[in-house]
Design a protein around this motif. Structure first.
Motif, PDB file in Angstrom:
ATOM      1  N   VAL A 233       0.829  -1.204   0.000  1.00 48.99           N
ATOM      2  CA  VAL A 233       0.000   0.000   0.000  1.00 48.99           C
ATOM      3  C   VAL A 233       0.867   1.259   0.000  1.00 48.99           C
ATOM      4  N   ALA A 234       0.560   2.149  -0.905  1.00 50.50           N
ATOM      5  CA  ALA A 234       1.120   3.496  -0.862  1.00 50.50           C
ATOM      6  C   ALA A 234      -0.071   4.447  -0.832  1.00 50.50           C
ATOM      7  N   LEU A 235      -0.169   5.237   0.217  1.00 42.11           N
ATOM      8  CA  LEU A 235      -1.326   6.114   0.374  1.00 42.11           C
ATOM      9  C   LEU A 235      -1.320   7.228  -0.670  1.00 42.11           C
ATOM     10  N   THR A 236      -2.487   7.564  -1.164  1.00 36.75           N
ATOM     11  CA  THR A 236      -2.621   8.676  -2.093  1.00 36.75           C
ATOM     12  C   THR A 236      -2.517   9.987  -1.321  1.00 36.75           C
ATOM     13  N   PRO A 237      -2.296  11.116  -2.016  1.00 32.55           N
ATOM     14  CA  PRO A 237      -2.271  12.401  -1.300  1.00 32.55           C
ATOM     15  C   PRO A 237      -3.538  12.640  -0.494  1.00 32.55           C
ATOM     16  N   ASP A 238      -4.697  12.307  -1.074  1.00 33.94           N
ATOM     17  CA  ASP A 238      -5.955  12.493  -0.360  1.00 33.94           C
ATOM     18  C   ASP A 238      -6.003  11.628   0.895  1.00 33.94           C
ATOM     19  N   GLU A 239      -5.499  10.396   0.794  1.00 31.49           N
ATOM     20  CA  GLU A 239      -5.500   9.496   1.942  1.00 31.49           C
ATOM     21  C   GLU A 239      -4.531   9.975   3.020  1.00 31.49           C
ATOM     22  N   ILE A 240      -3.411  10.564   2.611  1.00 29.95           N
ATOM     23  CA  ILE A 240      -2.476  11.126   3.587  1.00 29.95           C
ATOM     24  C   ILE A 240      -3.180  12.209   4.408  1.00 29.95           C
ATOM     25  N   ARG A 347      -4.849   1.293  14.642  1.00 34.19           N
ATOM     26  CA  ARG A 347      -6.011   0.420  14.452  1.00 34.19           C
ATOM     27  C   ARG A 347      -7.272   1.021  15.047  1.00 34.19           C
ATOM     28  N   ALA A 348      -7.123   1.883  16.028  1.00 30.76           N
ATOM     29  CA  ALA A 348      -8.291   2.475  16.688  1.00 30.76           C
ATOM     30  C   ALA A 348      -8.863   3.663  15.922  1.00 30.76           C
ATOM     31  N   LEU A 349      -8.163   4.108  14.873  1.00 32.40           N
ATOM     32  CA  LEU A 349      -8.619   5.278  14.140  1.00 32.40           C
ATOM     33  C   LEU A 349      -9.877   4.978  13.340  1.00 32.40           C
ATOM     34  N   ALA A 350     -10.821   5.897  13.359  1.00 29.94           N
ATOM     35  CA  ALA A 350     -12.014   5.809  12.515  1.00 29.94           C
ATOM     36  C   ALA A 350     -11.751   6.667  11.285  1.00 29.94           C
ATOM     37  N   VAL A 351     -11.231   6.046  10.216  1.00 29.07           N
ATOM     38  CA  VAL A 351     -10.808   6.814   9.053  1.00 29.07           C
ATOM     39  C   VAL A 351     -11.122   6.032   7.787  1.00 29.07           C
ATOM     40  N   GLU A 352     -11.608   6.759   6.759  1.00 29.12           N
ATOM     41  CA  GLU A 352     -11.937   6.143   5.476  1.00 29.12           C
ATOM     42  C   GLU A 352     -10.685   6.075   4.607  1.00 29.12           C
ATOM     43  N   VAL A 353      -9.769   5.193   4.983  1.00 30.84           N
ATOM     44  CA  VAL A 353      -8.530   4.992   4.237  1.00 30.84           C
ATOM     45  C   VAL A 353      -8.347   3.498   4.060  1.00 30.84           C
ATOM     46  N   ARG A 354      -7.807   3.096   2.903  1.00 32.58           N
ATOM     47  CA  ARG A 354      -7.565   1.676   2.680  1.00 32.58           C
ATOM     48  C   ARG A 354      -6.821   1.052   3.847  1.00 32.58           C
ATOM     49  N   ASP A 355      -7.062  -0.217   4.057  1.00 29.65           N
ATOM     50  CA  ASP A 355      -6.392  -0.951   5.121  1.00 29.65           C
ATOM     51  C   ASP A 355      -4.885  -0.791   4.943  1.00 29.65           C
ATOM     52  N   SER A 416       0.601  20.126   3.218  1.00 29.93           N
ATOM     53  CA  SER A 416      -0.411  20.710   2.331  1.00 29.93           C
ATOM     54  C   SER A 416      -1.636  19.817   2.214  1.00 29.93           C
ATOM     55  N   GLN A 417      -1.484  18.516   2.516  1.00 30.77           N
ATOM     56  CA  GLN A 417      -2.623  17.604   2.445  1.00 30.77           C
ATOM     57  C   GLN A 417      -3.564  17.784   3.642  1.00 30.77           C
ATOM     58  N   ILE A 418      -3.034  18.371   4.731  1.00 30.71           N
ATOM     59  CA  ILE A 418      -3.885  18.618   5.906  1.00 30.71           C
ATOM     60  C   ILE A 418      -4.583  19.965   5.776  1.00 30.71           C
ATOM     61  N   GLU A 419      -4.142  20.760   4.827  1.00 24.99           N
ATOM     62  CA  GLU A 419      -4.501  22.171   4.792  1.00 24.99           C
ATOM     63  C   GLU A 419      -5.973  22.455   4.642  1.00 24.99           C
ATOM     64  N   GLU A 420      -6.774  21.550   4.250  1.00 28.80           N
ATOM     65  CA  GLU A 420      -8.205  21.731   4.024  1.00 28.80           C
ATOM     66  C   GLU A 420      -8.826  22.721   5.000  1.00 28.80           C
ATOM     67  N   GLY A 421      -8.495  23.977   4.847  1.00 28.25           N
ATOM     68  CA  GLY A 421      -9.043  25.014   5.708  1.00 28.25           C
ATOM     69  C   GLY A 421      -8.420  25.051   7.099  1.00 28.25           C
ATOM     70  N   ARG A 422      -7.389  24.226   7.319  1.00 26.88           N
ATOM     71  CA  ARG A 422      -6.739  24.134   8.638  1.00 26.88           C
ATOM     72  C   ARG A 422      -7.780  23.916   9.729  1.00 26.88           C
ATOM     73  N   LYS A 423      -8.769  23.042   9.435  1.00 24.03           N
ATOM     74  CA  LYS A 423      -9.799  22.761  10.422  1.00 24.03           C
ATOM     75  C   LYS A 423      -9.256  21.889  11.544  1.00 24.03           C
ATOM     76  N   VAL A 424      -8.129  21.249  11.297  1.00 21.55           N
ATOM     77  CA  VAL A 424      -7.534  20.366  12.296  1.00 21.55           C
ATOM     78  C   VAL A 424      -6.496  21.136  13.098  1.00 21.55           C
ATOM     79  N   VAL A 425      -6.635  21.116  14.416  1.00 15.55           N
ATOM     80  CA  VAL A 425      -5.664  21.782  15.273  1.00 15.55           C
ATOM     81  C   VAL A 425      -4.499  20.826  15.476  1.00 15.55           C
TER      82      VAL A 425
END
Length: 436
Positions: A233-240, A347-355, A416-425
């Motif tokens: 698996v190599a994560l896509t930019p969106d998945e990162i 493993r505890a993360l609730a995230v829509e990313v490939r296994d 830059s992949q987290i940048e989506e409005g910097r909604k994440v602190v």
């Protein structure tokens, strides 16, 4: 000797046989554990037997009331057994006898059918996949698994929406394949295999509890769903971006969030990071010197640190409580965190990313750096892969300046992949590197 409520409550399933009450009433304890009210009586010189229903659906008081009504009918020459069976009331019966017969049919025969129907509906409701899934999760999954949330996510995300309302005994192989095919369509072959394995254990327990006799998941060989092979698996930019946002929005410890982010940025192995000591880090010059004894190839490795990585290590310094370890154990500051700590956190993360697994972070970095056109030698050196032959001999400079620029580009790309409005602190380090 007459039965009592106390004796009935204490009655064990193993105490098979007939437990007599009075007036022909008795409780028949069956080999399978069922307890059924029955009554014997004589009519026209012949013995007959009639069944009321099971205990405790019918209490002792109700069974005795039913017995008395049966005896009243027998006294008027009518057979309770025939009335229950649906035979007509004799035309020559007295009006009072007919009224008594109608009352018996209405109160005991028709209501008994309603009780049986209600009981069957309740049983069916408890035998749906979702209802029994709640029982299995509480009785088996939670007590036996260190991280049961993964199984709960499989059930709630993919299983219940598809077959949650189905009866356990009605679930087919086709149903299971439809679920795993849908998971595979998301690009998560290994998660599809894991889902099949969860369902295999689920139906095995249902069989043990005598809820069904067939395991549809066990009928599907794992190799027909996905090959249990090494990760690719190599994560896509969106998945990162999704992954990092999920990490920083989760409830895991701050140090563990930074550790996972550093694993992506620094391209090191998990053991190389969690066993890091402050003595290895030169934050002023932005370098991390990992000694050879901690490296896979027993050769020292120098990691040039991006501005983001330096800021993260500076924050971690304040979280380390004076320990020599960058990531000290919460139980013992003289020891680093356990090797499984970050795996459990992921493993505890609730995230829509490939296994994926933590080691995929290195492959992800390598893939995107190659796609961006960076020199393969720089990338291989950043991964601590030693080049062979002439390329290895003349690699004395270790491409340090080139790797520093490359890892800074990679840190900026990841950020830059987290940048989506910097909604994440993401914390203080964000301001620190932006001000640099």
């Amino acid at each position: 000797m007459a039965l009592t409520d106390t004796a009935l409550r204490k009655l064990k399933n193993s105490e098979t046989g007939q437990k007599a009450d009075e007036g022909g009433l008795f409780l028949d304890v069956m080999p399978g554990g069922a307890k059924v009210w029955r009554m014997r009586y004589r009519l026209a010189g012949k013995q007959e037997k009639i069944t009321l229903g099971d205990y405790p659906t019918y209490s002792l008081a109700e069974a005795r009331s039913w017995r008395d009504d049966c005896k009243a009918l027998v006294g008027r020459g009518l057979s309770p057994m025939c009335l229950k069976r649906g035979d007509p009331i004799p035309d020559d019966a007295q009006p009072a006898t007919k009224e008594l017969a109608h009352l018996f049919i209405r109160e005991w025969c028709l209501k008994a059918r309603e009780k049986v129907k209600a009981k069957e509906e309740a049983r069916k409701a408890g035998d749906t996949v979702e209802a029994f899934g709640a029982v299995w999760y509480a009785e088996v999954v939670e007590p036996a698994n260190t991280n049961p949330r993964n199984i709960k996510r499989v059930l709630e995300k993919d299983v219940y929406p598809a077959i949650g309302a189905k009866q356990l005994a009605e679930v087919t192989v086709t149903d299971i394949l439809a679920i795993t095919d849908k998971v595979k369509a998301r690009g998560a072959d290994q998660m599809a295999l894991q889902t099949r394995n969860v369902l295999k254990r689920f139906f095995a327990y249902a069989i043990a509890r005598q809820k069904t006799q067939f395991n549809p998941a066990a009928a599907i060989e794992g190799r027909f769903i996905a090959q249990a092979r090494s990760r690719d698996v190599a994560l896509t930019p969106d998945e990162i971006g999704k992954l990092l946002r999920a990490i920083y929005q989760s409830s895991m410890k701050r140090a563990h969030k930074l550790a996972l982010h550093l694993l992506i940025l620094c391209m090191v192995r998990k053991s190389e990071l969690i066993e890091a000591k402050w003595s290895e880090l030169d934050l002023e010059n932005g370098e991390w010197a990992i000694p050879g004894e901690r490296m896979k190839k027993d050769k020292p490795h120098l990691v040039p640190l991006s501005r983001q990585a330096v800021a993260m290590f500076e924050e971690l310094k304040g979280l380390a409580s004076g320990s020599e370890w960058v990531f000290p154990s919460r139980w013992d500051l003289d020891q680093p965190i356990a090797k499984s700590t970050l795996n459990v956190a992921v493993r505890a993360l609730a995230v829509e990313v490939r296994d994926f697994v933590i080691h995929d972070f290195r492959r992800t970095a390598s893939t995107h750096l190659h796609e961006a056109g960076f020199n393969s030698d720089w990338i291989e050196k950043a991964l601590a892969h030693e080049a062979k032959g002439i390329r290895g001999i003349y690699n004395r400079a270790q491409y340090l300046d080139q790797r520093r620029d490359m890892l800074q580009w990679w840190a900026d790309f990841v950020d830059s992949q987290i940048e989506e409005g910097r909604k994440v602190v993401i914390g203080r380090f964000g301001k620190a590197f932006l001000a640099a």
